[in-house]
Design a protein around this motif. Structure first.
Motif, PDB file in Angstrom:
ATOM      1  N   GLU A 150       0.830  -1.204   0.000  1.00  0.00           N
ATOM      2  CA  GLU A 150       0.000   0.000   0.000  1.00  0.00           C
ATOM      3  C   GLU A 150       0.866   1.256   0.000  1.00  0.00           C
ATOM      4  O   GLU A 150       0.543   2.248  -0.673  1.00  0.00           O
ATOM      5  CB  GLU A 150      -0.926   0.002   1.209  1.00  0.00           C
ATOM      6  CG  GLU A 150      -1.967  -1.093   1.232  1.00  0.00           C
ATOM      7  CD  GLU A 150      -1.440  -2.425   1.758  1.00  0.00           C
ATOM      8  OE1 GLU A 150      -2.223  -3.388   1.812  1.00  0.00           O
ATOM      9  OE2 GLU A 150      -0.233  -2.503   2.118  1.00  0.00           O
ATOM     10  N   VAL A 151       1.955   1.215   0.731  1.00  0.00           N
ATOM     11  CA  VAL A 151       2.870   2.360   0.803  1.00  0.00           C
ATOM     12  C   VAL A 151       3.568   2.553  -0.539  1.00  0.00           C
ATOM     13  O   VAL A 151       3.678   3.681  -1.049  1.00  0.00           O
ATOM     14  CB  VAL A 151       3.897   2.157   1.929  1.00  0.00           C
ATOM     15  CG1 VAL A 151       4.951   3.264   1.907  1.00  0.00           C
ATOM     16  CG2 VAL A 151       3.207   2.113   3.280  1.00  0.00           C
ATOM     17  N   ARG A 152       4.040   1.472  -1.135  1.00  0.00           N
ATOM     18  CA  ARG A 152       4.739   1.577  -2.416  1.00  0.00           C
ATOM     19  C   ARG A 152       3.806   2.091  -3.510  1.00  0.00           C
ATOM     20  O   ARG A 152       4.203   2.907  -4.353  1.00  0.00           O
ATOM     21  CB  ARG A 152       5.328   0.221  -2.808  1.00  0.00           C
ATOM     22  CG  ARG A 152       6.421  -0.276  -1.864  1.00  0.00           C
ATOM     23  CD  ARG A 152       7.052  -1.552  -2.379  1.00  0.00           C
ATOM     24  NE  ARG A 152       7.786  -1.315  -3.626  1.00  0.00           N
ATOM     25  CZ  ARG A 152       8.182  -2.289  -4.447  1.00  0.00           C
ATOM     26  NH1 ARG A 152       7.878  -3.549  -4.176  1.00  0.00           N
ATOM     27  NH2 ARG A 152       8.855  -1.997  -5.538  1.00  0.00           N
ATOM     28  N   LEU A 153       2.556   1.632  -3.490  1.00  0.00           N
ATOM     29  CA  LEU A 153       1.598   2.101  -4.493  1.00  0.00           C
ATOM     30  C   LEU A 153       1.278   3.582  -4.300  1.00  0.00           C
ATOM     31  O   LEU A 153       1.224   4.348  -5.267  1.00  0.00           O
ATOM     32  CB  LEU A 153       0.325   1.253  -4.418  1.00  0.00           C
ATOM     33  CG  LEU A 153       0.456  -0.167  -4.978  1.00  0.00           C
ATOM     34  CD1 LEU A 153      -0.720  -1.031  -4.523  1.00  0.00           C
ATOM     35  CD2 LEU A 153       0.551  -0.147  -6.503  1.00  0.00           C
ATOM     36  N   ALA A 154       1.060   3.976  -3.051  1.00  0.00           N
ATOM     37  CA  ALA A 154       0.794   5.389  -2.776  1.00  0.00           C
ATOM     38  C   ALA A 154       1.987   6.245  -3.192  1.00  0.00           C
ATOM     39  O   ALA A 154       1.821   7.338  -3.760  1.00  0.00           O
ATOM     40  CB  ALA A 154       0.479   5.593  -1.295  1.00  0.00           C
ATOM     41  N   ALA A 155       3.194   5.760  -2.923  1.00  0.00           N
ATOM     42  CA  ALA A 155       4.393   6.511  -3.290  1.00  0.00           C
ATOM     43  C   ALA A 155       4.538   6.601  -4.812  1.00  0.00           C
ATOM     44  O   ALA A 155       4.938   7.644  -5.340  1.00  0.00           O
ATOM     45  CB  ALA A 155       5.625   5.860  -2.677  1.00  0.00           C
ATOM     46  N   ALA A 156       4.218   5.518  -5.512  1.00  0.00           N
ATOM     47  CA  ALA A 156       4.307   5.543  -6.972  1.00  0.00           C
ATOM     48  C   ALA A 156       3.331   6.563  -7.553  1.00  0.00           C
ATOM     49  O   ALA A 156       3.694   7.370  -8.428  1.00  0.00           O
ATOM     50  CB  ALA A 156       4.017   4.154  -7.539  1.00  0.00           C
ATOM     51  N   ILE A 157       2.088   6.558  -7.058  1.00  0.00           N
ATOM     52  CA  ILE A 157       1.096   7.525  -7.529  1.00  0.00           C
ATOM     53  C   ILE A 157       1.538   8.942  -7.185  1.00  0.00           C
ATOM     54  O   ILE A 157       1.475   9.862  -8.016  1.00  0.00           O
ATOM     55  CB  ILE A 157      -0.277   7.225  -6.902  1.00  0.00           C
ATOM     56  CG1 ILE A 157      -0.796   5.853  -7.352  1.00  0.00           C
ATOM     57  CG2 ILE A 157      -1.280   8.325  -7.232  1.00  0.00           C
ATOM     58  CD1 ILE A 157      -1.019   5.707  -8.818  1.00  0.00           C
ATOM     59  N   GLY A 158       1.989   9.135  -5.950  1.00  0.00           N
ATOM     60  CA  GLY A 158       2.431  10.459  -5.531  1.00  0.00           C
ATOM     61  C   GLY A 158       3.598  10.968  -6.343  1.00  0.00           C
ATOM     62  O   GLY A 158       3.616  12.137  -6.769  1.00  0.00           O
ATOM     63  N   TRP A 159       4.583  10.104  -6.598  1.00  0.00           N
ATOM     64  CA  TRP A 159       5.761  10.536  -7.351  1.00  0.00           C
ATOM     65  C   TRP A 159       5.395  10.892  -8.788  1.00  0.00           C
ATOM     66  O   TRP A 159       5.889  11.883  -9.339  1.00  0.00           O
ATOM     67  CB  TRP A 159       6.826   9.435  -7.339  1.00  0.00           C
ATOM     68  CG  TRP A 159       8.091   9.843  -8.035  1.00  0.00           C
ATOM     69  CD1 TRP A 159       9.097  10.628  -7.547  1.00  0.00           C
ATOM     70  CD2 TRP A 159       8.452   9.516  -9.382  1.00  0.00           C
ATOM     71  NE1 TRP A 159      10.070  10.798  -8.511  1.00  0.00           N
ATOM     72  CE2 TRP A 159       9.701  10.119  -9.639  1.00  0.00           C
ATOM     73  CE3 TRP A 159       7.857   8.756 -10.382  1.00  0.00           C
ATOM     74  CZ2 TRP A 159      10.361   9.997 -10.855  1.00  0.00           C
ATOM     75  CZ3 TRP A 159       8.504   8.625 -11.604  1.00  0.00           C
ATOM     76  CH2 TRP A 159       9.741   9.251 -11.832  1.00  0.00           C
ATOM     77  N   LEU A 160       4.506  10.114  -9.397  1.00  0.00           N
ATOM     78  CA  LEU A 160       4.088  10.412 -10.761  1.00  0.00           C
ATOM     79  C   LEU A 160       3.411  11.780 -10.856  1.00  0.00           C
ATOM     80  O   LEU A 160       3.516  12.461 -11.885  1.00  0.00           O
ATOM     81  CB  LEU A 160       3.135   9.324 -11.269  1.00  0.00           C
ATOM     82  CG  LEU A 160       3.781   7.973 -11.600  1.00  0.00           C
ATOM     83  CD1 LEU A 160       2.704   6.939 -11.861  1.00  0.00           C
ATOM     84  CD2 LEU A 160       4.716   8.091 -12.802  1.00  0.00           C
ATOM     85  N   CYS A 161       2.730  12.181  -9.791  1.00  0.00           N
ATOM     86  CA  CYS A 161       2.065  13.491  -9.781  1.00  0.00           C
ATOM     87  C   CYS A 161       3.041  14.634  -9.528  1.00  0.00           C
ATOM     88  O   CYS A 161       2.702  15.795  -9.774  1.00  0.00           O
ATOM     89  CB  CYS A 161       0.967  13.518  -8.715  1.00  0.00           C
ATOM     90  SG  CYS A 161      -0.434  12.448  -9.086  1.00  0.00           S
ATOM     91  N   LEU A 162       4.216  14.318  -9.030  1.00  0.00           N
ATOM     92  CA  LEU A 162       5.194  15.347  -8.683  1.00  0.00           C
ATOM     93  C   LEU A 162       6.242  15.566  -9.767  1.00  0.00           C
ATOM     94  O   LEU A 162       7.083  16.458  -9.633  1.00  0.00           O
ATOM     95  CB  LEU A 162       5.892  14.985  -7.374  1.00  0.00           C
ATOM     96  CG  LEU A 162       5.025  15.047  -6.112  1.00  0.00           C
ATOM     97  CD1 LEU A 162       5.791  14.497  -4.914  1.00  0.00           C
ATOM     98  CD2 LEU A 162       4.577  16.475  -5.839  1.00  0.00           C
TER      99      LEU A 162
END
Length: 250
Positions: free
Chosen positions: A176-188
């Motif tokens: 869950e953390v890795r997925l949230a981080a992947a989504i967050g990084w793509l938005c940044l």
């Protein structure tokens, strides 16, 4: 309903909702916390693209209205959004302790609300990072990552972006953390999607996990008939794919 569609009618309640949410003895504190962030966001239901997810819009004026458009009340929606964010920013010192609440749902909703606060000095993000280091619940940790990414999109800070990138690469982190981080990084970032991120997300984003991650308000709002995580994956990793249709005869 008012908070989502008629923010001008609801935004004045935000300071009072903060007071209720931070009262440990109030029986409706969870409901108040869950509702106070809605006026601070607009045009976010069904939004799952890199360009728009986690974005605090404030574009040029168009015909006297701002980038959020107009509410059903006739007021520019951005007026109410700005007022709600100002109220949450003012209430930040009383909201931050909710990140330590015994109820994981309260910690998630506190992250969601605090992500809309103005944070030019990185105070809120530092508290997110401190709480992340202590947090044991994977879903709350994922919420803290998305909250950090949203705050960083509003107030760019390269070390935060680098930290989020490290998280999706870290196989020791919960899915869950890795997925949230992947989504967050793509938005940044506007960098091309790395092959490693693509492979990790495709492997981790099962339908069962995506449904569970709808416990995160960001993901719940992103989905359009499917779990929000899956809509994010489709629109961020497969932008060439056709939009799904709701027409049963199509």
């Amino acid at each position: 309903m008012c908070a989502d569609d008629s923010r001008a009618a609801a935004v004045l309640a935000v300071p009072f909702l903060i007071r209720i949410a931070t009262d440990p003895h109030h029986r409706h504190r969870a409901d108040a916390l869950g509702g106070l962030a809605a006026p601070a966001r607009a045009r976010y239901f069904g939004v799952a693209s890199r360009d728009e997810l986690l974005l605090h819009r404030s574009g040029p004026q168009h015909d006297g209205y701002d980038d959020y458009g107009v509410e059903v009340t006739g007021y520019p929606a951005g007026w109410s959004v700005a007022a709600a964010r100002d109220a949450i920013t003012t209430g930040t010192p009383t909201l931050l302790p909710l990140l330590d609440d015994s109820d994981p749902a309260m910690r998630i909703d506190a992250s969601y609300a605090l992500a809309t606060a103005a944070d030019p000095g990185h105070t809120v993000r530092r508290v997110f990072a401190t709480r992340f280091a202590m947090e044991q619940d994977p879903m709350v940790r994922a919420a803290l990552v998305l909250a950090t990414a949203e705050s960083t999109r509003a107030h760019p800070y390269e070390p935060a972006t680098a930290w989020i990138r490290e998280l999706w690469q870290d196989q020791a982190q919960a899915p869950e953390v890795r997925l949230a981080a992947a989504i967050g990084w793509l938005c940044l970032t506007d960098e091309p999607v790395p092959d490693a991120l693509h492979a990790s997300v495709e492997a981790l984003a099962t339908e069962e996990r995506a449904r569970a991650m709808d416990a995160l308000p960001w993901m719940a709002a992103a989905g359009r008939g499917v779990p929000g995580l899956l809509d994010c994956v489709r629109r961020m990793l497969h932008p060439e794919a056709p939009e799904p249709t709701d027409d049963p005869w199509a």
